[in-house]
Design a protein around this motif. Structure first.
Motif, PDB file in Angstrom:
ATOM      1  N   THR A   1       0.840  -1.215   0.000  1.00 48.92           N
ATOM      2  CA  THR A   1       0.000   0.000   0.000  1.00 48.92           C
ATOM      3  C   THR A   1       0.869   1.257   0.000  1.00 48.92           C
ATOM      4  O   THR A   1       0.580   2.229  -0.692  1.00 48.92           O
ATOM      5  CB  THR A   1      -0.915   0.007   1.251  1.00 48.92           C
ATOM      6  OG1 THR A   1      -1.517  -1.271   1.376  1.00 48.92           O
ATOM      7  CG2 THR A   1      -1.973   1.072   1.179  1.00 48.92           C
TER       8      THR A   1
ATOM      9  N   TRP B   1       3.929   1.622  -1.178  1.00 49.49           N
ATOM     10  CA  TRP B   1       4.569   1.835  -2.486  1.00 49.49           C
ATOM     11  C   TRP B   1       3.569   2.324  -3.529  1.00 49.49           C
ATOM     12  O   TRP B   1       3.920   3.071  -4.435  1.00 49.49           O
ATOM     13  CB  TRP B   1       5.242   0.546  -2.976  1.00 49.49           C
ATOM     14  CG  TRP B   1       6.539   0.260  -2.273  1.00 49.49           C
ATOM     15  CD1 TRP B   1       6.841  -0.823  -1.510  1.00 49.49           C
ATOM     16  CD2 TRP B   1       7.708   1.089  -2.253  1.00 49.49           C
ATOM     17  NE1 TRP B   1       8.114  -0.727  -1.003  1.00 49.49           N
ATOM     18  CE2 TRP B   1       8.667   0.445  -1.452  1.00 49.49           C
ATOM     19  CE3 TRP B   1       8.036   2.316  -2.817  1.00 49.49           C
ATOM     20  CZ2 TRP B   1       9.933   0.980  -1.220  1.00 49.49           C
ATOM     21  CZ3 TRP B   1       9.297   2.858  -2.577  1.00 49.49           C
ATOM     22  CH2 TRP B   1      10.221   2.181  -1.789  1.00 49.49           C
ATOM     23  N   ARG B   2       2.318   1.909  -3.398  1.00 52.04           N
ATOM     24  CA  ARG B   2       1.294   2.318  -4.386  1.00 52.04           C
ATOM     25  C   ARG B   2       1.015   3.821  -4.348  1.00 52.04           C
ATOM     26  O   ARG B   2       0.442   4.372  -5.272  1.00 52.04           O
ATOM     27  CB  ARG B   2      -0.005   1.539  -4.149  1.00 52.04           C
ATOM     28  CG  ARG B   2       0.081   0.136  -4.687  1.00 52.04           C
ATOM     29  CD  ARG B   2      -1.279  -0.548  -4.665  1.00 52.04           C
ATOM     30  NE  ARG B   2      -1.123  -1.951  -5.030  1.00 52.04           N
ATOM     31  CZ  ARG B   2      -1.674  -2.963  -4.400  1.00 52.04           C
ATOM     32  NH1 ARG B   2      -2.461  -2.737  -3.361  1.00 52.04           N
ATOM     33  NH2 ARG B   2      -1.480  -4.192  -4.793  1.00 52.04           N
TER      34      ARG B   2
ATOM     35  N   LYS C   1       2.937   7.707  -7.346  1.00 54.01           N
ATOM     36  CA  LYS C   1       2.298   7.644  -8.674  1.00 54.01           C
ATOM     37  C   LYS C   1       3.300   7.727  -9.825  1.00 54.01           C
ATOM     38  O   LYS C   1       2.948   7.471 -10.975  1.00 54.01           O
ATOM     39  CB  LYS C   1       1.269   8.779  -8.807  1.00 54.01           C
ATOM     40  CG  LYS C   1       0.161   8.727  -7.769  1.00 54.01           C
ATOM     41  CD  LYS C   1      -0.712   7.492  -7.920  1.00 54.01           C
ATOM     42  CE  LYS C   1      -1.757   7.395  -6.820  1.00 54.01           C
ATOM     43  NZ  LYS C   1      -2.240   6.043  -6.601  1.00 54.01           N
TER      44      LYS C   1
ATOM     45  N   ALA D   1       4.269   0.876  -9.512  1.00 50.50           N
ATOM     46  CA  ALA D   1       2.985   1.237  -8.886  1.00 50.50           C
ATOM     47  C   ALA D   1       1.920   1.495  -9.948  1.00 50.50           C
ATOM     48  O   ALA D   1       0.790   1.003  -9.829  1.00 50.50           O
ATOM     49  CB  ALA D   1       3.171   2.467  -8.003  1.00 50.50           C
ATOM     50  N   THR D   2       2.270   2.241 -10.984  1.00 55.89           N
ATOM     51  CA  THR D   2       1.258   2.579 -12.005  1.00 55.89           C
ATOM     52  C   THR D   2       0.852   1.349 -12.809  1.00 55.89           C
ATOM     53  O   THR D   2      -0.298   1.225 -13.241  1.00 55.89           O
ATOM     54  CB  THR D   2       1.773   3.679 -12.953  1.00 55.89           C
ATOM     55  OG1 THR D   2       3.061   3.307 -13.416  1.00 55.89           O
ATOM     56  CG2 THR D   2       1.840   5.027 -12.269  1.00 55.89           C
TER      57      THR D   2
ATOM     58  N   GLY E   1       0.874  -1.698 -11.609  1.00 52.72           N
ATOM     59  CA  GLY E   1       0.359  -2.721 -10.687  1.00 52.72           C
ATOM     60  C   GLY E   1       1.310  -3.900 -10.515  1.00 52.72           C
ATOM     61  O   GLY E   1       0.872  -5.042 -10.317  1.00 52.72           O
TER      62      GLY E   1
END
Lengths: 94, 338
Positions: free
Chosen positions: A49, A51-52, A55, A60-61, A63
């Protein structure tokens, strides 16, 4: 981890370092395509969470942030080494 | 008197400037170079990597360093005032030991029922359980014995440390890094709720502590003399103990164990501003913030891209500074008066 990555055809962003903990900033600056969090359970999920939130991170972008079981990934035997490798390969194939 | 007030005003102006300088240094220094001249532009440029680093890493770290450094230092100066002992700091009373034991228990048992708030919760619960124990064991006929409190705190600290080692020796090896890193301290928390909450608690308790400046000045003359001056020393000591425990408990819950800030900074601050608590309390808070922000910058940059636990830096810098103060007769005479 560098061994797992190189066998799978990638490279570990911290591969040249011999010891220590790298800063979060270092990872964001290196902008990896995949992030493997080597902790299971709640702590692993929290880390994913965290690292997500970044942006600008490719991982992260796209997935591409996954957790690996530290008991098999960090204490490899010939059998568990292959098991981890297969797990990582499956994630990359996705 | 007017001259002294001018000197204090000048001191506070300089220390606020130093605090702003330290905060800017923290925001601009790191793995990714963000020049000071670009800071405003980066903050408004939402999609950039530098913006992401600034908002998710550096700003929360700087706020945490300020609030935790300030809180630990404030707790240290108050406790040294209560005990009239220059060696007391929040962790001498066993608070850090209790918090470490709480967190170790959470990690070992895998009790993550509160998600990301689990470890802070257990740290806080451990700290408060210790405080309660120290307080109850220090009571004699309804009165708190200050010396007994100190001795019991030290002993509880040793017992907690032994319990942590016991748990580490019987637990699975994968739990050990988590425990070790937590006990070395870190300012990695970036949750706005936790960071904002810590800042609010720190500033609110700093404000509340002002109301205790006069009783603390009276306590410098000794408990008995303070009572003769009309101070309800027993009540004041209890309230201040709760206040410092709350501050320390919050700090440990958010950032783990960061030692020496509460011990060293009050001594340095007394050297500059004297022993009047009306000035000493806010000055200690500001200096604690400056110190921890600078230590954080060092921990991030000294062996970059590796990162050192901040407790290592505060331990070395704080310890060496303390020895320097104690070894220097001139400095020692100015700082040792609590």
């Amino acid at each position: 981890m560098a061994d797992y990555m190189s066998i799978l055809g990638g490279s570990n962003i911290a591969g040249s370092l011999s010891s220590g903990t790298v800063s979060r900033e270092f990872v964001v600056a290196e902008n990896p395509e995949y992030i493997f969090v080597v902790t299971m359970g709640e702590i692993g999920e929290e880390e994913v969470t965290e690292w997500r939130k970044f942006k600008t991170l490719h991982a992260a972008t796209d997935g591409h942030i996954y957790t690996l079981n530290s008991e098999i990934a960090c204490e490899p035997t010939p059998a568990t080494f292959v098991q981890t490798l297969r797990q990582m390969h499956n994630h990359i194939k996705e | 008197m007017k001259h002294k007030n001018m000197a204090h005003a000048l001191y506070f102006a300089c220390s606020l400037l130093a605090l702003a300088g330290a905060a800017l240094l923290s925001l601009t220094t790191g793995e990714v170079d963000i020049p000071l001249s670009n800071l405003g532009k980066v903050l408004t440029n939402d999609g950039s990597m530098a913006h992401s680093i600034l908002t998710h890493i550096r700003i929360p770290r700087t706020i945490l360093a300020l609030s935790i450094g300030g809180s630990l230092s404030l707790s240290g100066v108050i406790l040294q005032g209560i005990y009239r002992n220059p060696l007391v700091e929040p962790y001498t009373l066993g608070i850090s030991g209790g918090a470490s034991l709480g967190v170790t228990l959470a990690i070992v048992t895998g009790a993550y029922f509160l998600g990301r708030f689990t470890l802070p919760f257990f740290g806080f619960a451990g700290a408060f359980a210790t405080i309660f124990l120290v307080y109850i064991l220090s009571l004699r006929r309804g009165q708190v014995s200050v010396n007994r409190m100190l001795l019991i705190g030290v002993m509880i600290s040793f017992i907690s440390s032994a319990m942590v080692m016991f748990l580490m020796s019987i637990t699975s090896i994968e739990h050990i890094p988590g425990i070790v890193f937590w006990t070395m301290g870190a300012l990695n928390e970036s949750d706005p709720l936790i960071v904002g909450g810590m800042l609010t608690v720190a500033i609110a308790l700093l404000f509340i502590s002002f109301f205790f400046a006069i009783p603390l000045n009276a306590l410098r003359t000794g408990e008995s003399k303070a009572r003769h001056l009309g101070i309800n020393t027993s009540l004041i000591i209890r309230l201040l103990f709760v206040l410092t425990s709350l501050l320390t408990g919050c700090c440990i819950a958010v950032a783990g164990v960061i030692g020496f800030v509460g011990l060293t900074i009050p001594h340095i601050t007394r050297y500059f501003i004297g022993t009047d608590f009306r000035f000493l309390l806010p000055a200690s808070f500001i200096n604690g913030g400056i110190f921890l922000i600078c230590c954080d910058v060092v921990s991030r940059t000294l062996i970059a891209p590796n990162e050192l636990p901040i407790g290592v830096i505060t331990g070395i810098v704080g310890g060496v500074t303390f020895i320097f103060i104690i070894a220097s007769p001139r400095l020692n005479s100015k700082t040792s008066e609590s």
